[in-house]
Enzyme design. Structure first.
Site, PDB file in Angstrom:
ATOM      1  N   SER A 140      51.961 -32.071 -45.739  1.00 15.78           N
ATOM      2  CA  SER A 140      52.162 -30.776 -45.083  1.00 15.78           C
ATOM      3  C   SER A 140      53.616 -30.379 -45.256  1.00 15.78           C
ATOM      4  O   SER A 140      54.519 -31.087 -44.787  1.00 15.78           O
ATOM      5  CB  SER A 140      51.832 -30.876 -43.597  1.00 15.78           C
ATOM      6  OG  SER A 140      52.386 -29.753 -42.937  1.00 15.78           O
TER       7      SER A 140
ATOM      8  N   HIS B  20      49.232 -29.274 -48.366  1.00 15.53           N
ATOM      9  CA  HIS B  20      48.680 -28.733 -47.125  1.00 15.53           C
ATOM     10  C   HIS B  20      49.629 -27.660 -46.586  1.00 15.53           C
ATOM     11  O   HIS B  20      50.813 -27.923 -46.348  1.00 15.53           O
ATOM     12  CB  HIS B  20      48.529 -29.875 -46.121  1.00 15.53           C
ATOM     13  CG  HIS B  20      47.839 -29.501 -44.851  1.00 15.53           C
ATOM     14  ND1 HIS B  20      46.468 -29.516 -44.716  1.00 15.53           N
ATOM     15  CD2 HIS B  20      48.330 -29.122 -43.648  1.00 15.53           C
ATOM     16  CE1 HIS B  20      46.149 -29.163 -43.484  1.00 15.53           C
ATOM     17  NE2 HIS B  20      47.263 -28.907 -42.812  1.00 15.53           N
TER      18      HIS B  20
ATOM     19  N   MET C 160      50.697 -20.419 -39.313  1.00 17.79           N
ATOM     20  CA  MET C 160      50.708 -20.266 -37.846  1.00 17.79           C
ATOM     21  C   MET C 160      51.210 -18.880 -37.466  1.00 17.79           C
ATOM     22  O   MET C 160      52.156 -18.371 -38.088  1.00 17.79           O
ATOM     23  CB  MET C 160      51.609 -21.323 -37.228  1.00 17.79           C
ATOM     24  CG  MET C 160      51.240 -22.752 -37.616  1.00 17.79           C
ATOM     25  SD  MET C 160      52.243 -23.935 -36.711  1.00 17.79           S
ATOM     26  CE  MET C 160      51.696 -25.478 -37.448  1.00 17.79           C
TER      27      MET C 160
ATOM     28  N   MET D 181      45.877 -21.236 -38.807  1.00 16.19           N
ATOM     29  CA  MET D 181      45.972 -21.273 -37.348  1.00 16.19           C
ATOM     30  C   MET D 181      46.393 -19.881 -36.907  1.00 16.19           C
ATOM     31  O   MET D 181      47.489 -19.665 -36.353  1.00 16.19           O
ATOM     32  CB  MET D 181      46.981 -22.356 -36.922  1.00 16.19           C
ATOM     33  CG  MET D 181      46.448 -23.761 -37.170  1.00 16.19           C
ATOM     34  SD  MET D 181      47.729 -25.037 -37.164  1.00 16.19           S
ATOM     35  CE  MET D 181      48.247 -24.955 -38.884  1.00 16.19           C
TER      36      MET D 181
ATOM     37  N   MET E 277      41.520 -32.611 -36.311  1.00 19.23           N
ATOM     38  CA  MET E 277      42.902 -32.598 -35.816  1.00 19.23           C
ATOM     39  C   MET E 277      43.121 -33.812 -34.915  1.00 19.23           C
ATOM     40  O   MET E 277      42.390 -34.020 -33.944  1.00 19.23           O
ATOM     41  CB  MET E 277      43.175 -31.324 -34.987  1.00 19.23           C
ATOM     42  CG  MET E 277      43.196 -30.021 -35.755  1.00 19.23           C
ATOM     43  SD  MET E 277      44.336 -29.972 -37.150  1.00 19.23           S
ATOM     44  CE  MET E 277      45.928 -30.272 -36.353  1.00 19.23           C
TER      45      MET E 277
ATOM     46  N   GLY F 200      54.606 -30.226 -36.063  1.00 12.67           N
ATOM     47  CA  GLY F 200      54.636 -31.542 -36.676  1.00 12.67           C
ATOM     48  C   GLY F 200      55.254 -32.539 -35.709  1.00 12.67           C
ATOM     49  O   GLY F 200      55.769 -32.168 -34.651  1.00 12.67           O
TER      50      GLY F 200
HETATM   51  C1  DX5 Z   1      49.940 -29.265 -36.973  1.00 13.62           C
HETATM   52  C2  DX5 Z   1      49.692 -29.200 -38.462  1.00 13.62           C
HETATM   53  C3  DX5 Z   1      49.914 -30.459 -39.209  1.00 13.62           C
HETATM   54  C4  DX5 Z   1      51.280 -31.043 -39.078  1.00 13.62           C
HETATM   55  C5  DX5 Z   1      51.230 -32.514 -39.358  1.00 13.62           C
HETATM   56  O1  DX5 Z   1      49.483 -28.072 -36.425  1.00 13.62           O
HETATM   57  O2  DX5 Z   1      48.361 -28.788 -38.706  1.00 13.62           O
HETATM   58  O3  DX5 Z   1      49.563 -30.274 -40.572  1.00 13.62           O
HETATM   59  O4  DX5 Z   1      52.195 -30.460 -39.927  1.00 13.62           O
HETATM   60  O5  DX5 Z   1      52.503 -33.015 -39.151  1.00 13.62           O
HETATM   61  P1  DX5 Z   1      52.786 -34.516 -38.775  1.00 13.62           P
HETATM   62  O6  DX5 Z   1      52.340 -35.351 -39.944  1.00 13.62           O
HETATM   63  O7  DX5 Z   1      54.235 -34.528 -38.563  1.00 13.62           O
HETATM   64  O8  DX5 Z   1      51.989 -34.836 -37.535  1.00 13.62           O
HETATM   65 ZN    ZN Z   2      47.562 -28.698 -40.754  1.00 10.46          ZN
END
Ligand code: DX5
Ligand code: ZN
Length: 217
Positions: A9, A34, A38, A69, A138, A145
Site C-alpha cells: 500500500s 494497493h 479515501m 473508501m 480488513m 496505516g
Molecule cells: C487502511 C488501508 C490499508 C493500510 C495498510 O485503511 O486500507 O491499506 O494502508 O497499512 P498498514 O500495513 O500500515 O496497516
Molecule cells: Zn487498503
C-alpha cells in the site's frame, strides 16, 4: 504451494516521490500495487484520486488495485477504471446497491472485489459471490496505516474461505500485516497480503516483502 502475493500500500510511501517508489516496489518483487482511495467522509482521512493512478500507470506494469473508501462510490468507478485500475475493491456500506456497484465495475472490463470491514457480516458476499474476483478482509478499521492487526479477523478469513469454496476468488488481508501476523493470515486462507508500514519501515523493500511471504516466523 500457493504463491502468496504481496500488495504494497503506497499509503505509507513518501507522497512526493510516488513514481520512483512504485518502480522500486516492482524491482523488489511486489506482485501488485494497493491504492487506498479515501474521501474524508467514508473514512476519516483523505488521500488521492484517479489522476494519480493515471500518472503512476506509466511507471509500472504491475496490476493496480483501487481500494475505494469513498461514499458514494458508483459515480467514480468509470474514472478509476479508465485511470488504470485493474481491480476495483468496494465496501458494501459505501453504496445502497452492492450488486449494481459490482455490475458497474464489470461493465468497465476490470475485476471486482468486495471489502469486509472488521464488523461487516460475511453474508454480504452470498448474493454476489458468482460475480466477484476477490474478497478483501480488513484486519483494521479502514482510514489509516500503522494500526494494530485485529486477531478476530482470522476466523473471519476462514469463514470467507468456506463461502468461496472452490471458486477462483482470491482472499486478501489488509491492515497490520507484518512478518508476525502474516503467517496466521496465510494459514487461514489468505493468498494476497496488503502491507504499508511493514514494507516502508526501511529502504530495503525486497527484504521487507520477502519477510511477509515467509511462514517461518
Ligand atoms: C487502511 C488501508 C490499508 C493500510 C495498510 O485503511 O486500507 O491499506 O494502508 O497499512 P498498514 O500495513 O500500515 O496497516
Ligand atoms: Zn487498503
Amino acid at each position: 504451494m500457493t504463491h502468496i502475493q504481496i500488495s504494497p500500500s503506497i499509503l505509507s510511501a513518501n507522497f512526493s516521490n510516488l513514481g520512483d517508489e512504485v518502480e522500486k516496489l516492482e524491482a523488489a518483487g511486489a506482485d501488485r500495487i494497493h491504492l487506498d482511495i479515501m474521501d474524508g467522509h467514508f473514512v476519516p482521512n483523505i488521500t488521492f484520486g484517479p489522476a494519480l493512478i493515471r500518472d503512476l500507470r506509466t511507471r509500472t506494469k504491475l496490476p493496480f488495485e483501487a481500494h475505494l473508501m469513498i461514499e458514494p462510490c458508483d459515480p467514480y468507478i468509470a474514472d478509476f477504471a479508465k485511470a488504470g485500475a485493474d481491480i476495483i475493491l468496494v465496501h458494501p456500506e459505501a453504496g445502497t446497491h452492492l450488486h449494481r456497484t459490482i455490475q458497474l465495475i464489470k461493465d468497465q472490463g476490470v475485476k471486482a472485489g468486495v471489502v469486509l470491514n472488521p464488523t461487516t457480516n460475511n453474508d454480504f458476499l452470498k448474493y454476489v459471490i458468482e460475480d466477484i474476483d476477490q474478497v478483501l478482509v480488513m484486519s483494521v478499521n479502514p482510514g489509516f496505516g500503522g494500526q494494530e492487526f485485529i486477531q478476530a479477523q482470522l476466523p473471519k478469513i476462514r469463514d470467507v474461505k468456506k463461502i468461496i469454496g472452490n471458486r477462483p476468488i482470491e482472499i486478501e488481508v489488509d491492515g497490520g500485516v507484518t512478518p508476525e501476523t502474516a503467517p496466521a493470515c496465510i494459514e487461514a486462507g489468505a493468498t494476497i497480503l496488503v502491507a504499508g508500514t511493514s514494507i516502508f519501515k526501511t529502504s530495503d523493500y525486497k527484504s521487507n516483502i520477502d519477510a511477509l511471504r515467509s511462514l517461518s516466523k
